[in-house]
Design an enzyme around this catalytic site. Structure first.
Site, PDB file in Angstrom:
ATOM      1  N   ASP A  12       0.831  -1.198   0.000  1.00 48.50           N
ATOM      2  CA  ASP A  12       0.000   0.000   0.000  1.00 48.50           C
ATOM      3  C   ASP A  12       0.875   1.261   0.000  1.00 48.50           C
ATOM      4  OD1 ASP A  12      -2.366   1.401   0.055  1.00 48.50           O
ATOM      5  OD2 ASP A  12      -2.792   1.020   2.161  1.00 48.50           O
ATOM      6  N   ASN A  60     -10.451  -3.334  -6.887  1.00 52.42           N
ATOM      7  CA  ASN A  60      -9.649  -2.319  -7.593  1.00 52.42           C
ATOM      8  C   ASN A  60     -10.248  -1.888  -8.939  1.00 52.42           C
ATOM      9  OD1 ASN A  60      -6.366  -3.445  -6.405  1.00 52.42           O
ATOM     10  ND2 ASN A  60      -7.749  -1.891  -5.577  1.00 52.42           N
TER      11      ASN A  60
END
Ligand code: V0D
Length: 236
Positions: A12, A60
């Site tokens: 991340d 996503n």
């Protein structure tokens, strides 16, 4: 000392890294790919058996189309730039996730990468692609139910269920690392994380260094893993 066979990383912070440098998000992802190379080669050198990386989640797709398209071009970038080195390091590439919705071009790259490295005997570099932990469990449960109905399974338990997960051939997950200071699992390896150690680090993924992996491993090694039991040798 704990054994350490399988590490998973939630990579991340690419977007936040880019923002902090006044760059588009895609440049963060580009930096992120270079880190995948560096950390995979290093983890292999350390003797880690398996490294699972969260490359693309089932959620996503909600990102802007441009960003999704850019992300889908990264496997090719990785393959073209680093396959030689991956081969020289004896690393084996595998994938987990729902490949059905992956664009054909990216899918063909995956197939090529998997095939080219299939005989390598070093670390397994496992990419989670269009992966969701809940989806994995539902998929497994459907197959499990069918096989039970067909009389192919006698005992319904954690061990036999495990054979229906994407990760059935991989070692048990020992350590999950998440970068960029978020402290969530975000639908990653939900079943497999049961007794894993969790380490959350502040570093944005594009800034992640070999030393950060060393640090995580050092913390992991000092932890007292009990798997639900009590440790008679310590005063718990
Ligand atoms: C973006 C940071 C390597 C997090 C890392 C399609 C997200 C870089 C691959 C890759 C991504 C995948 C398969 C393969 C070779 C390389 C990759 C995606 C995103 C999503 F065979 N990095 N990487 N794939 N990022």
């Amino acid at each position: 000392m704990n054994t350490l066979n399988h590490i998973a990383i939630i990579m991340d912070g690419n977007g936040r890294w880019a923002k902090s440098h006044n760059l588009p998000r895609t440049m963060g992802h580009k930096k992120g790919v270079e880190k995948v190379r560096e950390i995979a080669i290093y983890a292999n050198k350390l003797g880690i058996k398996c490294l699972t990386l969260y490359a693309f989640s089932t959620e996503n797709w909600k990102r802007p189309e441009k960003e999704v398209n850019y992300l889908m071009s990264l496997p090719k970038v990785f393959f073209k730039s680093y396959l030689k080195e991956i081969m020289a390091n004896n690393i084996k590439i595998t994938m987990i996730g729902d490949m059905k919705d992956i664009p054909l071009e990216a899918k063909n790259i995956f197939k090529e990468a998997i095939k080219a490295t299939s005989k390598n005997t070093g670390m397994v570099l496992n990419f989670a692609m269009n992966y969701g932990g809940q989806r994995e469990i539902v998929r497994a449960a459907k197959k499990y139910a069918q096989d039970y109905k067909d009389g192919k399974i006698k005992n319904l338990n954690e061990k036999t269920f495990n054979n229906y997960l994407y990760t059935k051939d991989l070692p048990e997950l020992d350590l999950m690392i998440r970068t960029s200071a978020e402290e969530r699992i975000s639908n990653f390896l939900l079943y497999q994380v049961a007794y894993s150690e969790l380490i959350f680090m502040d570093t944005y993924w594009p800034n992640f260094k070999k030393e950060d992996l060393d640090k995580a491993i050092e913390i992991y090694m000092k932890r007292n893993r009990r798997f639900g039991a009590i440790d008679e040798n310590k005063s718990n």
